[in-house]
Write a protein that holds these residues in place. Structure first.
Motif, short mmCIF file in Angstrom:
data_model
loop_
_atom_site.label_atom_id
_atom_site.label_comp_id
_atom_site.label_asym_id
_atom_site.label_seq_id
_atom_site.Cartn_x
_atom_site.Cartn_y
_atom_site.Cartn_z
N SER A 46 0.84 -1.19 0.00
CA SER A 46 0.00 0.00 0.00
C SER A 46 0.88 1.24 0.00
N SER A 47 2.14 1.05 0.38
CA SER A 47 3.13 2.12 0.36
C SER A 47 4.41 1.59 -0.27
N ILE A 48 5.00 2.36 -1.15
CA ILE A 48 6.22 1.92 -1.83
C ILE A 48 7.38 1.76 -0.86
N ASP A 49 7.32 2.47 0.26
CA ASP A 49 8.40 2.41 1.24
C ASP A 49 8.30 1.21 2.17
N GLU A 50 7.12 0.60 2.24
CA GLU A 50 6.92 -0.53 3.14
C GLU A 50 6.15 -1.64 2.43
N PRO A 51 6.79 -2.31 1.48
CA PRO A 51 6.10 -3.39 0.76
C PRO A 51 5.74 -4.54 1.69
N LEU A 52 4.56 -5.10 1.48
CA LEU A 52 4.13 -6.26 2.25
C LEU A 52 4.83 -7.52 1.74
N TYR A 53 5.12 -7.52 0.44
CA TYR A 53 5.75 -8.68 -0.20
C TYR A 53 6.48 -8.21 -1.45
N GLU A 54 7.65 -8.76 -1.72
CA GLU A 54 8.34 -8.46 -2.96
C GLU A 54 9.24 -9.61 -3.38
N ARG A 55 9.25 -9.87 -4.67
CA ARG A 55 10.16 -10.84 -5.28
C ARG A 55 10.84 -10.13 -6.45
N ARG A 56 12.12 -10.42 -6.64
CA ARG A 56 12.87 -9.69 -7.66
C ARG A 56 13.60 -10.65 -8.58
N ILE A 57 13.81 -10.22 -9.80
CA ILE A 57 14.71 -10.90 -10.72
C ILE A 57 16.11 -10.42 -10.36
N SER A 58 17.02 -11.33 -10.09
CA SER A 58 18.35 -10.95 -9.63
C SER A 58 19.09 -10.14 -10.70
N ALA A 59 20.08 -9.39 -10.25
CA ALA A 59 20.88 -8.59 -11.18
C ALA A 59 21.53 -9.47 -12.24
N GLU A 60 21.99 -10.64 -11.86
CA GLU A 60 22.62 -11.55 -12.82
C GLU A 60 21.59 -12.06 -13.84
N GLN A 61 20.39 -12.38 -13.37
CA GLN A 61 19.34 -12.81 -14.30
C GLN A 61 18.95 -11.68 -15.25
N VAL A 62 18.83 -10.47 -14.71
CA VAL A 62 18.49 -9.31 -15.55
C VAL A 62 19.52 -9.15 -16.66
N ARG A 63 20.78 -9.23 -16.29
CA ARG A 63 21.84 -9.07 -17.29
C ARG A 63 21.75 -10.14 -18.37
N ARG A 64 21.48 -11.38 -17.96
CA ARG A 64 21.40 -12.49 -18.94
C ARG A 64 20.17 -12.34 -19.83
N ILE A 65 19.04 -11.93 -19.26
CA ILE A 65 17.82 -11.71 -20.04
C ILE A 65 18.05 -10.65 -21.11
N VAL A 66 18.69 -9.56 -20.72
CA VAL A 66 18.99 -8.48 -21.67
C VAL A 66 19.91 -8.98 -22.77
N GLU A 67 20.91 -9.77 -22.43
CA GLU A 67 21.82 -10.32 -23.44
C GLU A 67 21.07 -11.17 -24.46
N VAL A 68 20.08 -11.93 -24.00
CA VAL A 68 19.30 -12.78 -24.91
C VAL A 68 18.42 -11.94 -25.83
N ILE A 69 17.76 -10.93 -25.30
CA ILE A 69 16.74 -10.20 -26.05
C ILE A 69 17.31 -9.06 -26.89
N GLU A 70 18.41 -8.48 -26.46
CA GLU A 70 18.94 -7.29 -27.13
C GLU A 70 19.20 -7.46 -28.63
N PRO A 71 19.63 -8.63 -29.10
CA PRO A 71 19.85 -8.77 -30.55
C PRO A 71 18.57 -8.71 -31.39
N TYR A 72 17.41 -8.89 -30.76
CA TYR A 72 16.15 -8.86 -31.48
C TYR A 72 15.67 -7.41 -31.65
N ASP A 73 14.74 -7.22 -32.59
CA ASP A 73 14.10 -5.91 -32.76
C ASP A 73 13.03 -5.79 -31.69
N ALA A 74 13.43 -5.31 -30.54
CA ALA A 74 12.52 -5.29 -29.40
C ALA A 74 12.84 -4.11 -28.49
#
Length: 286
Positions: free
Chosen positions: A73-101
């Motif tokens: 209900s407040s961005i400063d006090e999330p009740l629950y959060e799950r994140r894509i790790s920095a390493e996963q984010v980097r790998r996802i970008v590496e996969v998708i970046e060559p496409y027209d996207a």
């Protein structure tokens, strides 16, 4: 069954095709809220965008955002959060970046996107920029992978907009083969959304329900696209909008009118007003 919680998707459900909220929809939400029904938003949108809609509707509820990856209900006090790790984010970008996207890394406070070719820029703004409030900054860079080398990011969700259906399909399969612990869903027909594994709107509703003391069978969930499927299937009453694709309508317990035909207001009248009438008419046990 007495339904105690109403969960609403935003785009294609709460909003009409012109991205406005109809007066009758506002009145319907005000009605169920006044009767003690907990009304929340369950959306793929980022938290600031969903919060803006909630304020417009005078809702102070806990919101399910980023397709269930951030509940607050407040961005400063999330009740629950799950994140894509920095390493996963980097790998996802590496996969998708060559496409027209067009790629957007959606942090809860800001977004980072890649620059796209000029011919696609207008489409990207039209399909991914709607609903981004001015206080949710979006920064663009020529090469996301280079940016992430020096400034890694961990985010609740990644949105990808494609301009070629074949490339979209190919990128999807490559992601599933090469990146672990992620799920891919969609809220539009020409893109997909990447979230942490086992995160979805249904899991978000289940978490919120435990927090509020409301079971899934006491919930009504309303949506219009693939990322709404799980909550429609698992809610006590799963409702699909009339503008939803066939697979979503088939999964629903009830199909209402489209978002441009007062579908949400019609559903409230048919379900909640009858429920309230039944409660009033029940005899008092002595």
């Amino acid at each position: 069954m007495v339904y105690r919680l109403l969960a609403l998707d935003i785009d294609g459900t709460l909003l009409k095709s012109n991205f406005k909220i109809d007066r009758s929809t506002r009145e319907a939400i005000r009605y169920v809220k006044k009767k003690g029904v907990y009304v929340t938003l369950a959306t793929g949108r980022n938290f600031p965008s969903a919060k803006k809609i909630a304020k417009e509707l005078k809702l102070d509820s806990i919101l399910i955002t980023h397709n269930g990856a951030l509940i607050a209900s407040s961005i400063d006090e999330p009740l629950y959060e799950r994140r894509i790790s920095a390493e996963q984010v980097r790998r996802i970008v590496e996969v998708i970046e060559p496409y027209d996207a067009h790629i957007r890394l959606l942090h809860e406070r800001y977004a980072l996107g890649n620059q796209v070719q000029q011919k696609s820029q207008l489409i990207a703004k039209m399909t991914m920029g709607v609903g981004d409030p001015l206080f949710y900054p979006v920064t663009f860079t020529d090469h996301l992978s280079d940016h992430l080398e020096t400034k890694p990011m961990s985010v609740p969700k990644i949105d990808v907009q494609f301009f070629n259906a074949e490339e979209q399909e190919e990128a999807y399969h490559q992601l599933m083969d090469e990146v672990e612990d992620i799920d891919v869903t969609a809220s539009t027909r020409c893109g997909f959304e990447i979230i942490p594994k086992s995160v979805n709107k249904a899991s978000g509703l289940q978490f919120l329900g435990k927090h509020l003391g409301i079971s899934m069978k006491e919930m009504v969930a309303v949506g219009d696209f693939v990322n709404d499927l799980e909550m429609i299937r698992h809610a006590g009453l799963g409702v699909a909008m009339g503008n939803a694709p066939e697979e979503v309508q088939q999964a629903a317990d009830w199909v209402t009118r489209s978002n441009d035909q007062h579908g949400l207001e019609y559903m409230v009248r048919e379900v909640f007003r009858k429920q309230m009438k039944m409660q009033i008419e029940l005899p008092v046990e002595r």
